[in-house]
Design a protein around this motif. Sequence first.
Motif, mmCIF file in Angstrom:
data_model
loop_
_atom_site.group_PDB
_atom_site.id
_atom_site.type_symbol
_atom_site.label_atom_id
_atom_site.label_comp_id
_atom_site.label_asym_id
_atom_site.label_seq_id
_atom_site.Cartn_x
_atom_site.Cartn_y
_atom_site.Cartn_z
ATOM 1 N N GLY A 138 31.128 35.289 27.690
ATOM 2 C CA GLY A 138 32.493 35.339 28.052
ATOM 3 C C GLY A 138 32.454 35.383 29.504
ATOM 4 O O GLY A 138 31.935 34.839 30.139
ATOM 5 N N TYR A 139 33.647 36.083 29.879
ATOM 6 C CA TYR A 139 33.884 36.078 31.331
ATOM 7 C C TYR A 139 33.743 37.378 32.132
ATOM 8 O O TYR A 139 33.707 38.590 31.478
ATOM 9 C CB TYR A 139 35.503 35.689 31.541
ATOM 10 C CG TYR A 139 35.790 34.502 31.231
ATOM 11 C CD1 TYR A 139 35.610 33.128 31.841
ATOM 12 C CD2 TYR A 139 36.554 34.427 30.015
ATOM 13 C CE1 TYR A 139 36.063 31.947 31.322
ATOM 14 C CE2 TYR A 139 37.129 33.208 29.590
ATOM 15 C CZ TYR A 139 36.846 31.928 29.899
ATOM 16 O OH TYR A 139 37.008 30.753 29.559
ATOM 17 N N ARG A 140 33.286 37.431 33.379
ATOM 18 C CA ARG A 140 33.149 38.762 34.027
ATOM 19 C C ARG A 140 33.251 38.342 35.452
ATOM 20 O O ARG A 140 33.243 37.384 36.140
ATOM 21 C CB ARG A 140 31.462 38.682 33.965
ATOM 22 C CG ARG A 140 31.135 40.303 34.728
ATOM 23 C CD ARG A 140 29.547 40.554 34.478
ATOM 24 N NE ARG A 140 28.732 39.983 35.079
ATOM 25 C CZ ARG A 140 27.967 40.150 36.199
ATOM 26 N NH1 ARG A 140 28.214 41.352 36.585
ATOM 27 N NH2 ARG A 140 27.367 39.404 36.985
ATOM 28 N N LEU A 141 34.165 39.633 35.885
ATOM 29 C CA LEU A 141 34.469 39.568 37.367
ATOM 30 C C LEU A 141 33.310 39.866 38.310
ATOM 31 O O LEU A 141 32.822 41.017 38.183
ATOM 32 C CB LEU A 141 35.744 40.485 37.722
ATOM 33 C CG LEU A 141 36.344 40.647 38.869
ATOM 34 C CD1 LEU A 141 36.871 39.294 39.545
ATOM 35 C CD2 LEU A 141 37.305 41.450 38.917
ATOM 36 N N ARG A 142 32.678 38.925 39.178
ATOM 37 C CA ARG A 142 31.637 39.144 39.654
ATOM 38 C C ARG A 142 31.802 39.647 41.241
ATOM 39 O O ARG A 142 31.145 40.568 41.873
ATOM 40 C CB ARG A 142 30.775 37.897 39.605
ATOM 41 C CG ARG A 142 29.219 38.037 40.309
ATOM 42 C CD ARG A 142 28.659 36.717 39.799
ATOM 43 N NE ARG A 142 29.519 35.881 40.333
ATOM 44 C CZ ARG A 142 29.696 35.049 41.535
ATOM 45 N NH1 ARG A 142 29.192 35.723 42.472
ATOM 46 N NH2 ARG A 142 30.693 33.982 41.835
ATOM 47 N N LEU A 143 32.843 39.058 41.554
ATOM 48 C CA LEU A 143 33.094 39.334 43.166
ATOM 49 C C LEU A 143 34.743 39.752 43.438
ATOM 50 O O LEU A 143 35.554 38.999 42.818
ATOM 51 C CB LEU A 143 32.893 38.279 43.816
ATOM 52 C CG LEU A 143 33.133 38.262 45.331
ATOM 53 C CD1 LEU A 143 31.971 38.689 45.991
ATOM 54 C CD2 LEU A 143 33.494 36.868 45.998
ATOM 55 N N ASN A 144 35.006 40.938 43.829
ATOM 56 C CA ASN A 144 36.518 41.062 44.034
ATOM 57 C C ASN A 144 36.680 40.803 45.628
ATOM 58 O O ASN A 144 36.377 41.612 46.301
ATOM 59 C CB ASN A 144 36.825 42.596 43.733
ATOM 60 C CG ASN A 144 38.290 42.684 43.538
ATOM 61 O OD1 ASN A 144 38.637 42.792 42.350
ATOM 62 N ND2 ASN A 144 38.954 42.610 44.707
ATOM 63 N N PRO A 145 37.491 39.689 45.737
ATOM 64 C CA PRO A 145 37.513 39.291 47.120
ATOM 65 C C PRO A 145 38.695 40.199 47.796
ATOM 66 O O PRO A 145 39.258 40.877 47.225
ATOM 67 C CB PRO A 145 37.826 37.832 47.179
ATOM 68 C CG PRO A 145 38.723 37.839 45.922
ATOM 69 C CD PRO A 145 37.879 38.756 44.888
ATOM 70 N N ASP A 146 38.999 39.931 49.310
ATOM 71 C CA ASP A 146 40.272 40.657 49.724
ATOM 72 C C ASP A 146 41.418 39.820 49.704
ATOM 73 O O ASP A 146 41.930 39.040 50.330
ATOM 74 C CB ASP A 146 39.772 40.754 51.411
ATOM 75 C CG ASP A 146 41.061 41.398 52.190
ATOM 76 O OD1 ASP A 146 41.792 42.232 51.324
ATOM 77 O OD2 ASP A 146 41.359 40.884 53.259
ATOM 78 N N VAL A 147 41.734 39.938 48.056
ATOM 79 C CA VAL A 147 43.146 39.247 47.870
ATOM 80 C C VAL A 147 44.315 40.321 47.737
ATOM 81 O O VAL A 147 44.109 41.270 47.282
ATOM 82 C CB VAL A 147 43.220 38.664 46.444
ATOM 83 C CG1 VAL A 147 44.208 38.026 45.935
ATOM 84 C CG2 VAL A 147 41.881 37.550 46.280
ATOM 85 N N LEU A 148 45.328 39.964 48.638
ATOM 86 C CA LEU A 148 46.601 40.886 48.554
ATOM 87 C C LEU A 148 47.552 39.942 47.746
ATOM 88 O O LEU A 148 48.047 38.902 48.039
ATOM 89 C CB LEU A 148 47.197 41.094 50.053
ATOM 90 C CG LEU A 148 47.985 42.253 50.016
ATOM 91 C CD1 LEU A 148 47.130 43.597 49.609
ATOM 92 C CD2 LEU A 148 48.282 42.418 51.564
ATOM 93 N N SER A 149 47.715 40.440 46.417
ATOM 94 C CA SER A 149 48.840 39.608 45.724
ATOM 95 C C SER A 149 49.650 40.470 44.737
ATOM 96 O O SER A 149 48.771 41.602 44.453
ATOM 97 C CB SER A 149 48.159 38.640 44.741
ATOM 98 O OG SER A 149 47.381 39.085 43.966
ATOM 99 N N TYR A 150 50.818 40.054 44.200
ATOM 100 C CA TYR A 150 51.245 40.860 43.354
ATOM 101 C C TYR A 150 50.230 41.243 41.876
ATOM 102 O O TYR A 150 50.180 42.448 41.504
ATOM 103 C CB TYR A 150 52.611 40.100 42.550
ATOM 104 C CG TYR A 150 53.176 40.876 41.654
ATOM 105 C CD1 TYR A 150 54.130 41.917 41.993
ATOM 106 C CD2 TYR A 150 52.837 40.868 40.057
ATOM 107 C CE1 TYR A 150 54.684 42.665 40.804
ATOM 108 C CE2 TYR A 150 53.570 41.505 39.082
ATOM 109 C CZ TYR A 150 54.149 42.487 39.560
ATOM 110 O OH TYR A 150 55.044 43.238 38.548
ATOM 111 N N SER A 151 49.647 40.366 41.615
ATOM 112 C CA SER A 151 48.824 40.749 40.214
ATOM 113 C C SER A 151 47.519 41.562 40.821
ATOM 114 O O SER A 151 47.266 42.463 40.076
ATOM 115 C CB SER A 151 48.039 39.276 39.983
ATOM 116 O OG SER A 151 48.929 38.504 39.412
#
Length: 326
Positions: free
Chosen positions: A53-66
């Motif tokens: 399945g899917y896996r979150l590998r990298l959490n970048p510097d995202v600034l968003s509502y979600s």
Amino acid sequence: MKTEILKLLRESGDYISGQELCSLFGVSRTAVWKVINQLKEEGYGIEAVQNKGYRLRLNPDVLSYSELKSRIRNNWAGGEIYYYEETGSTNIDAKRLGEEGAAHGTIVVADKQNAGRGRRGRAWQSPAGKDIYFTILLRPSFEPDKASGLTLVMALSVAQAVERKCNLKAGIKWPNDVVLNGKKICGILTEMNMETDYIQHVVIGVGINVNLDEMPEEISQTATSILREGGEKTARAELLQEVLARFEENYGMYEKELDLSYMREEYNSHLVNVGKQVKVLDPKGEFEGIARGINASGELLIETPDGKVAEVYAGEVSVRGMYGYV
Ligand code: BTN
């Protein structure tokens, strides 16, 4: 669904099968795949492995509502989120929302401000993609004269969050600038909307220099950023999440006694002015003395050469170090 999928991936830290996501949300595999692709386009490093399945590998510097919605888990601080890629000033947006009846704890966050406002009528430089600009709307039930303490509560919350998330020793320059190595990384602008004798709402606007690498010339002597001091980039949403968590907790303590008695020690332990010779810029007359920390009302105690202790109230005066900003 995007926010929920992001939250699930982050919280599990492991693979989640496409099939599981389909049944959780009652949608097709294509619908899940589309959301995953959207997230990838926004910069998330999502790994897709057959049969896993899917896996979150990298959490970048995202600034968003979600990103913010999938992180913030407080009871009320950040309960409602308004996110803008670009706005004039988040304080102005929050004040408008306050007039329109938005809930206690609503936050307005922007990636860029075109008319960011600082204290004393100054501007707050707010370029895109680097820093944090947010305002929280509060509807306190206490008397208007207790509202000024909230600025100190926020300063302490930011200092604590920077320490926890960035591993740096953050200080506070009274009353509400957060500093690293004697230079400012965060400014706070609190504005209150009052009816005759009660608070309509309060907005606390916070600007944090996070990943700014080059400081504008005119402020480089007194200001810095977390990146410049710590040498590493910080994910802004993660830091903001921590600021809000700390603020919710500290606000709860402030509400109990309607002063800073529960936080005084902690605040004073961060105060960079303590034990220093300072100049108090009081409109009624400047004077000098040694700063001894705050009292429970948030006033700065200044020991003057005659051995007396003056209580300095933040609304009227500011304090300068004898040899520079701190
Ligand atoms: C200061 O002068 O130290 C206070 C600066 C406050 C800046 C923040 S950025 C988010 C919010 N929106 C504004 O226009 N100002 C505050």
